[in-house]
Every structure is written in C-alpha cells, then in structure tokens.
Design a protein around this motif. Structure first.
Motif, PDB file in Angstrom:
ATOM      1  N   ALA A   1       0.828  -1.202   0.000  1.00 13.14           N
ATOM      2  CA  ALA A   1       0.000   0.000   0.000  1.00 13.14           C
ATOM      3  C   ALA A   1       0.864   1.253   0.000  1.00 13.14           C
ATOM      4  O   ALA A   1       0.574   2.227  -0.711  1.00 13.14           O
ATOM      5  CB  ALA A   1      -0.937  -0.010   1.204  1.00 13.14           C
ATOM      6  N   PHE A   2       1.937   1.239   0.791  1.00 14.99           N
ATOM      7  CA  PHE A   2       2.852   2.380   0.814  1.00 14.99           C
ATOM      8  C   PHE A   2       3.483   2.594  -0.559  1.00 14.99           C
ATOM      9  O   PHE A   2       3.608   3.731  -1.040  1.00 14.99           O
ATOM     10  CB  PHE A   2       3.937   2.161   1.869  1.00 14.99           C
ATOM     11  CG  PHE A   2       4.938   3.288   1.955  1.00 14.99           C
ATOM     12  CD1 PHE A   2       4.674   4.414   2.720  1.00 14.99           C
ATOM     13  CD2 PHE A   2       6.138   3.216   1.264  1.00 14.99           C
ATOM     14  CE1 PHE A   2       5.594   5.452   2.801  1.00 14.99           C
ATOM     15  CE2 PHE A   2       7.058   4.245   1.335  1.00 14.99           C
ATOM     16  CZ  PHE A   2       6.790   5.367   2.105  1.00 14.99           C
ATOM     17  N   ASP A   3       3.892   1.509  -1.210  1.00 16.16           N
ATOM     18  CA  ASP A   3       4.490   1.625  -2.545  1.00 16.16           C
ATOM     19  C   ASP A   3       3.471   2.158  -3.555  1.00 16.16           C
ATOM     20  O   ASP A   3       3.832   2.919  -4.464  1.00 16.16           O
ATOM     21  CB  ASP A   3       5.028   0.273  -3.000  1.00 16.16           C
ATOM     22  CG  ASP A   3       6.307  -0.117  -2.274  1.00 16.16           C
ATOM     23  OD1 ASP A   3       6.921   0.758  -1.641  1.00 16.16           O
ATOM     24  OD2 ASP A   3       6.683  -1.308  -2.344  1.00 16.16           O
ATOM     25  N   ALA A   4       2.199   1.741  -3.411  1.00 14.63           N
ATOM     26  CA  ALA A   4       1.168   2.265  -4.298  1.00 14.63           C
ATOM     27  C   ALA A   4       1.013   3.766  -4.119  1.00 14.63           C
ATOM     28  O   ALA A   4       0.849   4.523  -5.091  1.00 14.63           O
ATOM     29  CB  ALA A   4      -0.160   1.556  -4.029  1.00 14.63           C
ATOM     30  N   LEU A   5       1.106   4.208  -2.875  1.00 11.30           N
ATOM     31  CA  LEU A   5       1.065   5.654  -2.619  1.00 11.30           C
ATOM     32  C   LEU A   5       2.316   6.327  -3.174  1.00 11.30           C
ATOM     33  O   LEU A   5       2.240   7.388  -3.800  1.00 11.30           O
ATOM     34  CB  LEU A   5       0.943   5.900  -1.114  1.00 11.30           C
ATOM     35  CG  LEU A   5       0.877   7.356  -0.668  1.00 11.30           C
ATOM     36  CD1 LEU A   5      -0.371   8.038  -1.226  1.00 11.30           C
ATOM     37  CD2 LEU A   5       0.896   7.435   0.860  1.00 11.30           C
ATOM     38  N   GLY A   6       3.457   5.700  -2.959  1.00 10.23           N
ATOM     39  CA  GLY A   6       4.707   6.264  -3.457  1.00 10.23           C
ATOM     40  C   GLY A   6       4.730   6.437  -4.961  1.00 10.23           C
ATOM     41  O   GLY A   6       5.374   7.356  -5.476  1.00 10.23           O
ATOM     42  N   ALA A   7       4.018   5.575  -5.675  1.00 11.61           N
ATOM     43  CA  ALA A   7       3.977   5.673  -7.135  1.00 11.61           C
ATOM     44  C   ALA A   7       3.174   6.869  -7.611  1.00 11.61           C
ATOM     45  O   ALA A   7       3.280   7.264  -8.781  1.00 11.61           O
ATOM     46  CB  ALA A   7       3.390   4.390  -7.716  1.00 11.61           C
ATOM     47  N   ARG A   8       2.407   7.468  -6.712  1.00  9.98           N
ATOM     48  CA  ARG A   8       1.523   8.568  -7.110  1.00  9.98           C
ATOM     49  C   ARG A   8       2.033   9.940  -6.666  1.00  9.98           C
ATOM     50  O   ARG A   8       1.440  10.953  -7.029  1.00  9.98           O
ATOM     51  CB  ARG A   8       0.120   8.325  -6.561  1.00  9.98           C
ATOM     52  CG  ARG A   8      -0.532   7.075  -7.149  1.00  9.98           C
ATOM     53  CD  ARG A   8      -1.939   6.883  -6.637  1.00  9.98           C
ATOM     54  NE  ARG A   8      -2.801   8.032  -6.943  1.00  9.98           N
ATOM     55  CZ  ARG A   8      -4.076   8.104  -6.577  1.00  9.98           C
ATOM     56  NH1 ARG A   8      -4.636   7.097  -5.910  1.00  9.98           N
ATOM     57  NH2 ARG A   8      -4.799   9.163  -6.874  1.00  9.98           N
ATOM     58  N   VAL A   9       3.086   9.973  -5.858  1.00 11.47           N
ATOM     59  CA  VAL A   9       3.581  11.259  -5.368  1.00 11.47           C
ATOM     60  C   VAL A   9       4.774  11.720  -6.202  1.00 11.47           C
ATOM     61  O   VAL A   9       5.329  10.976  -7.017  1.00 11.47           O
ATOM     62  CB  VAL A   9       3.980  11.168  -3.880  1.00 11.47           C
ATOM     63  CG1 VAL A   9       2.783  10.741  -3.038  1.00 11.47           C
ATOM     64  CG2 VAL A   9       5.155  10.223  -3.661  1.00 11.47           C
ATOM     65  N   ARG A  10       5.182  12.963  -5.977  1.00  7.71           N
ATOM     66  CA  ARG A  10       6.315  13.511  -6.720  1.00  7.71           C
ATOM     67  C   ARG A  10       7.638  12.940  -6.241  1.00  7.71           C
ATOM     68  O   ARG A  10       8.534  12.666  -7.039  1.00  7.71           O
ATOM     69  CB  ARG A  10       6.333  15.043  -6.571  1.00  7.71           C
ATOM     70  CG  ARG A  10       7.544  15.717  -7.230  1.00  7.71           C
ATOM     71  CD  ARG A  10       7.411  17.207  -7.227  1.00  7.71           C
ATOM     72  NE  ARG A  10       6.279  17.623  -8.067  1.00  7.71           N
ATOM     73  CZ  ARG A  10       5.873  18.876  -8.174  1.00  7.71           C
ATOM     74  NH1 ARG A  10       6.459  19.841  -7.472  1.00  7.71           N
ATOM     75  NH2 ARG A  10       4.863  19.180  -8.968  1.00  7.71           N
ATOM     76  N   LEU A  11       7.772  12.753  -4.918  1.00  8.74           N
ATOM     77  CA  LEU A  11       9.049  12.337  -4.343  1.00  8.74           C
ATOM     78  C   LEU A  11       8.791  11.498  -3.106  1.00  8.74           C
ATOM     79  O   LEU A  11       7.978  11.866  -2.266  1.00  8.74           O
ATOM     80  CB  LEU A  11       9.884  13.570  -3.963  1.00  8.74           C
ATOM     81  CG  LEU A  11      11.210  13.327  -3.240  1.00  8.74           C
ATOM     82  CD1 LEU A  11      12.190  12.573  -4.133  1.00  8.74           C
ATOM     83  CD2 LEU A  11      11.808  14.658  -2.785  1.00  8.74           C
ATOM     84  N   ARG A  12       9.496  10.355  -3.017  1.00  6.34           N
ATOM     85  CA  ARG A  12       9.408   9.493  -1.844  1.00  6.34           C
ATOM     86  C   ARG A  12      10.800   9.331  -1.260  1.00  6.34           C
ATOM     87  O   ARG A  12      11.761   9.051  -1.983  1.00  6.34           O
ATOM     88  CB  ARG A  12       8.847   8.120  -2.222  1.00  6.34           C
ATOM     89  CG  ARG A  12       8.780   7.171  -1.033  1.00  6.34           C
ATOM     90  CD  ARG A  12       8.218   5.817  -1.416  1.00  6.34           C
ATOM     91  NE  ARG A  12       9.099   5.080  -2.313  1.00  6.34           N
ATOM     92  CZ  ARG A  12       8.918   3.790  -2.647  1.00  6.34           C
ATOM     93  NH1 ARG A  12       7.884   3.135  -2.157  1.00  6.34           N
ATOM     94  NH2 ARG A  12       9.743   3.190  -3.458  1.00  6.34           N
ATOM     95  N   ARG A  13      10.903   9.494   0.065  1.00  5.30           N
ATOM     96  CA  ARG A  13      12.197   9.387   0.734  1.00  5.30           C
ATOM     97  C   ARG A  13      12.043   8.614   2.037  1.00  5.30           C
ATOM     98  O   ARG A  13      10.966   8.559   2.633  1.00  5.30           O
ATOM     99  CB  ARG A  13      12.754  10.782   1.062  1.00  5.30           C
ATOM    100  CG  ARG A  13      12.983  11.667  -0.138  1.00  5.30           C
ATOM    101  CD  ARG A  13      14.263  11.324  -0.861  1.00  5.30           C
ATOM    102  NE  ARG A  13      15.417  11.641  -0.041  1.00  5.30           N
ATOM    103  CZ  ARG A  13      16.669  11.281  -0.341  1.00  5.30           C
ATOM    104  NH1 ARG A  13      16.909  10.559  -1.419  1.00  5.30           N
ATOM    105  NH2 ARG A  13      17.675  11.621   0.439  1.00  5.30           N
ATOM    106  N   PHE A  14      13.150   8.022   2.492  1.00  5.91           N
ATOM    107  CA  PHE A  14      13.192   7.317   3.768  1.00  5.91           C
ATOM    108  C   PHE A  14      14.269   7.938   4.662  1.00  5.91           C
ATOM    109  O   PHE A  14      15.209   8.559   4.187  1.00  5.91           O
ATOM    110  CB  PHE A  14      13.538   5.837   3.566  1.00  5.91           C
ATOM    111  CG  PHE A  14      12.457   5.037   2.894  1.00  5.91           C
ATOM    112  CD1 PHE A  14      11.357   4.588   3.596  1.00  5.91           C
ATOM    113  CD2 PHE A  14      12.556   4.729   1.540  1.00  5.91           C
ATOM    114  CE1 PHE A  14      10.370   3.837   2.976  1.00  5.91           C
ATOM    115  CE2 PHE A  14      11.578   3.983   0.908  1.00  5.91           C
ATOM    116  CZ  PHE A  14      10.481   3.528   1.629  1.00  5.91           C
TER     117      PHE A  14
END
Length: 267
Positions: A173-186
C-alpha cells in the motif's frame, strides 16, 4: 473534559524537561558507546546509556514538580496510568540515527490531558532546535510554523523512517502511494514530522509505531495546520499505523490508497 488552556500551565515544565534531557544526551552523541539490542527476535532495536539516562532525568524532574502526573516512557514503562495528566516520553526517537552519528533523532515529550495531547516537544539538542506544538500553534523557537498547500498527490513529498517498518501488505500500500507522489524518501525519523510542520514535506506514512513515537508530534503537526490520524482516518491507536498530512485536502485521497493494506488483492 480537558481544559483547553491547561497547556499554558505546563509548557514551562515541558521546556525544562527538554533542557534536562538535552544536557544528558549531548555528552554521548558521536561518542563510542555500548549498544544493547532490546529485540533479539525480530529486527534490531538499539538502546544506549544516553536513552536510559535521558529518560531518567525527565522522570526525576516530573516526580519533583508534578508527583501526581502519570509518566509513560519507552525505557521505563508506565507510572500512575489513571492520572489526569500523563507525560509521554521517547528520550531518543531515532536511536539508529543517533548511534550512526546522524542528526535526525530527537527527544519527544508530550503532555496528555485525559488522553488528549495538549503539548508536544521535539528537541534536537545537538542542532539547538526545538519544535513545540500547543493550543496557540506550532513553533520553532520564536518562529511560527505552517504546513504548505499541496492539494494533489502528484505534487506531494512523502517520507517514512524505513521500509522495514511495514508488513508486506502495508508495504504494498505504501508503494502504491509512493507511485503517485512527486518524491518518496526514507530515513528522517521524527524529523520528517517537524519538516512537514515547517512546510517542506507533505506526507509522513508509517507503521509499527508506539504511542511514544507519535504523541509529541501530533500537537506540532496539527498546530501547524496539518492532520494526524491512523490509516483508517480515526485516532492513532494500537495498530501502530500513522498518517500525517500537511494539507488536509490530501487526507481522503491518501486514505483510499492506504486502505489497500487491508485489501491486498486491490494493490
């Protein structure tokens, strides 16, 4: 019913608690320390003398100034659970960052009035930064904090502490959200929430969180205009899933994506 102005009476003590813990922690940061693992079964949960001594210093000051208050801390448990006021403490949130010399850790101190957070402090004594949230807003020192406008997912910056905090379904689910945002970071630990309140990050989505990991951050985020809930939109609870949004207009769209964690066939 909680007193809407009770935070004013206790804010000076919250600052003193941060001062006391910071004095302890600064002595140990970027020094050679023995590191214990609190969880020898699943994952790696380090703890040091800095964690333990900082929480002990906070507890001693609360006992001195407000002996009728409850205390819930990561290292030493829960005292007086039936008290009206309870201090919720994480002496070093981000111990993994701490032991590797990074500065994304912080001391988290919350005061709850019958379960409702009325004061939140994130103190980073090495950097000399203290984020505070309460009934009058959220502040970094004297500067008032405000989240930024970001009504669409495709413009959002998303953070989480680490990929391993999610179950497989939660990670999907987190990855699905990450695919829709401009930038994902940890990797920002509690500092991601501070930067969300300051208007640099739009979403923080995490799992496997304890109450001491998030209690102090809720008044900061919400005092800056954001919103903090569980993944189902309700209050943050025992399942450890947390969602912080800077622009509340994003909230429903994010909830829809995260709901896939409980319906993995939809991911």
């Amino acid at each position: 019913m909680a007193d809407a102005e009770a935070w004013r009476d206790h804010l000076p003590l919250a600052h003193r608690l941060a001062d006391a813990s910071g004095a302890v922690i600064r002595r140990y940061f970027r020094q050679s320390l023995a590191i214990d693992d609190k969880d020898h079964v699943e994952g790696y949960s380090p703890v040091t003398v800095a964690d333990r001594e900082a929480e002990a210093a906070i507890r001693a000051l609360i006992e001195q100034e407000c002996p009728d208050h409850g205390i819930l801390g990561e290292e030493y448990g829960h005292e007086r659970p039936d008290a009206r006021f309870t201090w919720v403490i994480d002496p070093i949130d981000g111990t993994k960052a701490f032991i590797t010399g990074m500065t994304t850790w912080g001391t988290l101190i919350a005061l709850q009035d019958r379960g409702r957070g009325i004061v939140g402090v994130l103190d980073q004594p090495f950097l000399g930064e203290r984020f505070v949230g309460h009934g009058a807003g959220a502040f970094l020192g004297e500067r008032r904090l405000a989240t930024r406008a970001c009504p669409q997912l495709d413009g959002a910056v998303l953070y989480a502490t680490e990929p391993d905090m999610f179950s497989p379904a939660e990670r999907a689910a987190f990855d699905a959200l990450g695919a829709r945002v401009r930038l994902r970071r940890f990797g920002a630990d509690c500092y991601a929430y501070a930067m969300l309140a300051a208007g640099f990050i739009d979403l923080v989505v995490e799992a496997s969180m304890n109450i001491w990991d998030i209690a102090a951050l809720i008044p900061i985020v919400e005092g800056a205009g954001g919103r903090v809930t569980a993944w189902d939109g309700g209050p943050v609870g025992a399942d450890g899933r947390t969602l912080a949004v800077g622009d509340p207009a994003l909230h429903e769209a994010v909830l829809e994506v995260l709901a896939q964690a409980d319906n993995p066939e939809d991911v």
